[in-house]
Design a protein around this motif. Structure first.
Motif, PDB file in Angstrom:
ATOM      1  N   HIS A 145     -37.316  14.281  18.032  1.00 21.24           N
ATOM      2  CA  HIS A 145     -36.707  14.917  17.338  1.00 21.24           C
ATOM      3  C   HIS A 145     -38.416  15.748  16.731  1.00 21.24           C
ATOM      4  CE1 HIS A 145     -32.389  15.854  17.379  1.00 21.24           C
ATOM      5  NE2 HIS A 145     -32.474  13.968  16.578  1.00 21.24           N
ATOM      6  N   LYS A 146     -38.599  17.267  17.376  1.00 17.06           N
ATOM      7  CA  LYS A 146     -39.970  17.292  16.693  1.00 17.06           C
ATOM      8  C   LYS A 146     -39.890  18.706  15.946  1.00 17.06           C
ATOM      9  CE  LYS A 146     -42.176  19.560  20.271  1.00 17.06           C
ATOM     10  NZ  LYS A 146     -42.734  20.628  21.056  1.00 17.06           N
ATOM     11  N   ALA A 147     -41.160  18.328  14.807  1.00 18.09           N
ATOM     12  CA  ALA A 147     -41.172  18.533  13.949  1.00 18.09           C
ATOM     13  C   ALA A 147     -41.211  19.945  13.797  1.00 18.09           C
ATOM     14  CB  ALA A 147     -42.238  18.234  13.151  1.00 18.09           C
ATOM     15  N   ASN A 148     -41.052  20.935  12.901  1.00 18.60           N
ATOM     16  CA  ASN A 148     -40.661  22.521  13.013  1.00 18.60           C
ATOM     17  C   ASN A 148     -41.354  22.800  11.401  1.00 18.60           C
ATOM     18  OD1 ASN A 148     -38.670  22.812  11.550  1.00 18.60           O
ATOM     19  ND2 ASN A 148     -37.607  23.200  13.422  1.00 18.60           N
ATOM     20  N   ALA A 149     -41.122  23.902  11.208  1.00 14.18           N
ATOM     21  CA  ALA A 149     -41.759  24.340   9.864  1.00 14.18           C
ATOM     22  C   ALA A 149     -40.770  23.965   8.396  1.00 14.18           C
ATOM     23  CB  ALA A 149     -42.058  26.829   9.684  1.00 14.18           C
ATOM     24  N   GLY A 150     -39.119  24.088   8.703  1.00 15.34           N
ATOM     25  CA  GLY A 150     -38.283  23.303   8.229  1.00 15.34           C
ATOM     26  C   GLY A 150     -38.043  21.849   7.814  1.00 15.34           C
ATOM     27  N   GLY A 151     -38.570  21.551   8.841  1.00 19.77           N
ATOM     28  CA  GLY A 151     -38.053  19.595   8.636  1.00 19.77           C
ATOM     29  C   GLY A 151     -38.197  19.130  10.553  1.00 19.77           C
ATOM     30  N   TYR A 152     -37.064  19.357  11.290  1.00 24.19           N
ATOM     31  CA  TYR A 152     -37.416  19.119  12.147  1.00 24.19           C
ATOM     32  C   TYR A 152     -36.422  19.629  13.045  1.00 24.19           C
ATOM     33  CZ  TYR A 152     -39.801  14.966  10.955  1.00 24.19           C
ATOM     34  OH  TYR A 152     -40.784  13.956  11.070  1.00 24.19           O
TER      35      TYR A 152
END
Length: 605
Positions: free
Chosen positions: A500-507
């Motif tokens: 999974h790719k990370a984003n600002a809120g987690g994944y």
């Protein structure tokens, strides 16, 4: 008294009455003045020709003598087989002395037409720079087009010989080579890294110019030109083209955002191919975006997911607590609730050997192994394989990735580090780690230069490296995650990763990185390849389905191009000592078993 009168004697010839001593004085004065004048002239002549000769010589030279650069050609960049990848071609730049051109402003429309610009704008531009003696009007023109302008004979218009860089492979090798600016200086990639080597040193000569600026005589050479030196890369253009073609096709098929491929020579650390998409055309740099010019394999980092599990297993085997077949690891249920976090697999694999953890890409199994290892050993092993360190390739802008110091690891962090979350690596770092396993535990510094003497050091024992390769061979076997990585007549060892790719809120649960890292031939490793596809959005998103087929096609072609002999003729899987230990406990498929529908791996943070 005499009757004769007194008669005065006559005046001498040329002498008048009253012209006595005063006339002589005037003569002396005149002669003296003439003498002083002559002396002054001689003194002035002496002053001009002897005392201040250098000053006036410089003043005269400043008006007619000029020092002109002697341009040099930038060195050619070749691939490992001598094919040119970057060459310099001669061009001509047109420049002007604005004041001279403006003195003949009736010729400006003719000049503007030849240059393909607006006459009023050209005149305004020259007027704004009328205090200068040198202004470029057009850079890097074809020599014949520039000569046509010079043949017009417009006062104040001159030409300057230069060189322009040309890249025959265009966008295929763009990220490796980089590009040069209009002054032929390296700006990115290897053009920047080896700019001093390639650029050489321009020479200089003194010439005499007439009032129109035309060279009428070469006076002397001030400095001899030193042409740039050639550079032979480790890149194989044939493999580079193959990798580019296959990656491009895959990105279009799965509608992915981007992708990277790196191919390394196991024995030397030489980079045989490095491709990134999207790419750009270095011959038309102005039409590209910064995001297209980024060498993602070197500058971008990703969480490696399950592709890190062989490195975890290297620590496990080195610890003495684990062998390829023991101890048995319980992954029953496919879930392990650890410190409030659900570590899970896509299937319930039950009891697995350590090899089975690799074969099935079990996150639960990897987390259990990580928690049984000494933290210092696990951290040191990850670090020894280059995770969190620059590869020292010398490539500009290379990222070092990130790995937190082991003593700061929390238990949950340590568990998820076992299956590739909580750290960042580049594609080149990952490829170099697999090349270390492939070369018997010896790590080389990756290099882009053919035959470059680079450092090498033993990271793990040859025995552990050999066991890891045998364990990774099962990944392309029946019931594994990457049967599509198989290559006819060659044994393949490797590992998939779907993270999974990370984003600002987690994944982001709907965004993935699909990866495959492999070694061929497994019995006598020669090449390592890593394929990473970012955010595939159509069809599958698993590493075994998206990236493994790219690996197989590229490496199949590379092995044949390099004349690497087959090691597995007529058999898709070598088998050997680890046969039967690669899956569930008690599972012993025959060597030539038919291909099963392989379960896929999905790493979850």
């Amino acid at each position: 008294m005499s009757w004769r009168k007194h008669i005065s004697p006559p005046h001498p010839p040329g002498r008048r009455r009253g012209a006595g001593p005063s006339a002589r004085r005037r003569m002396v004065v005149v002669v003296g003045l003439l003498g002083l004048a002559a002396t002054g002239l001689m003194a002035r002549a002496f002053d001009l020709q002897v005392v201040r000769k250098q000053f006036y010589q410089r003043q005269g030279d400043a008006r007619f003598l000029r020092e002109m650069p002697i341009p040099v050609s930038r060195g050619t960049i070749f691939d490992r087989n001598g094919e040119p990848l970057a060459v310099s071609t001669p061009v001509m730049s047109i420049w002007a002395n604005p004041s001279e051109v403006l003195d003949n402003d009736e010729r400006i429309p003719q000049l503007a037409q030849a240059l393909g610009v607006n006459a009023d704008e050209l005149k305004s531009r020259l007027a704004q720079r009328s205090d200068r003696e040198f202004v470029y009007l057009r850079r890097q023109m074809a020599p014949e087009a520039a000569q046509a302008i010079l043949d017009l004979g417009i006062p104040g218009i001159n030409g300057q010989r230069e060189f322009k860089r040309f890249y025959p492979s265009g966008e295929v090798t763009a990220h490796v080579l980089g590009f040069t600016n209009i002054d032929d200086r390296g700006q990115e990639g290897l053009e920047l890294a080896y700019d001093d080597w390639l650029s050489g040193k321009p020479g200089a000569k003194r010439v005499i110019r007439d009032r129109m600026g035309h060279v009428v005589e070469d006076v002397e050479q001030v400095r001899a030109p030193k042409p740039g030196q050639n550079l032979t890369l480790s890149i194989d253009r044939r493999i580079q083209f193959l990798a580019y073609s296959e990656l491009k096709s895959t990105l279009e098929k799965f509608q992915a955002d981007s992708g990277s491929i790196v191919v390394l020579d196991v024995k030397t650390g030489e980079v045989l191919a490095m491709v990134n998409l999207p790419t750009y055309n270095p011959n038309a740099i102005n039409g590209s975006k910064p995001s297209q010019r980024r060498n993602r394999a070197m500058t971008d980092v990703l969480e490696p997911g399950s592709t890190v599990k062989p490195i975890l297993m290297a620590a496990a085997l080195s610890s003495g607590k684990f062998t390829p077949t023991s101890p048995i690891i319980d992954t029953t249920g496919g879930h392990w609730f650890f410190q409030g976090h659900d570590i899970h697999d896509t299937h319930n694999y039950g009891l697995l050997t350590p090899t089975g953890v690799i074969t099935k890409s079990s996150n639960v199994g990897a987390a259990h192994i990580a928690m049984q290892l000494d933290t210092g050993l696990m951290y040191d092993t990850y670090r020894a394989f280059g995770l969190g360190n620059s590869t020292d390739s010398g490539f500009p802008g290379e990222a070092s990735g990130h790995l937190r110091i082991g003593r700061d690891w929390r238990p949950l962090e340590k568990a998820i580090l076992g299956y590739g979350y909580g750290l960042n690596v580049t594609v080149l770092q990952l490829a170099n780690a697999y090349a270390t396993i492939a070369d018997g535990g010896v790590m080389h510094s990756p290099t882009f230069i053919k035959g470059n003497d680079n450092s090498a050091k033993q990271i793990i024992s040859p025995e552990v490296a050999h066991e890891l390769i045998r364990m990774m061979e099962t990944v392309t076997g029946p019931g594994s995650t990457a049967p599509q990585a198989r290559i006819a007549n060659y044994s393949v060892a490797g590992k998939t990763g779907t993270a999974h790719k990370a984003n600002a809120g987690g994944y982001d649960k709907s965004s993935y990185t699909a990866a495959f890292a492999g070694i061929v031939p497994a019995s006598n490793p020669r090449l390592v390849g890593v394929v990473v596809v970012d955010n595939p959005q159509k069809g599958s998103y698993y590493g075994g389905m998206v990236s493994a087929p790219v690996f197989a096609k590229v490496m199949d072609g590379a092995l044949r191009l390099l004349d690497v002999p087959p090691d597995n003729i007529g058999r898709w899987y070598v088998g050997g000592p680890l046969q039967g230990a690669g899956g569930l406990v008690g599972s012993q498929p025959p060597v030539d078993a038919p291909i099963d529908d392989a379960p896929v791996d999905e790493d979850t943070p």
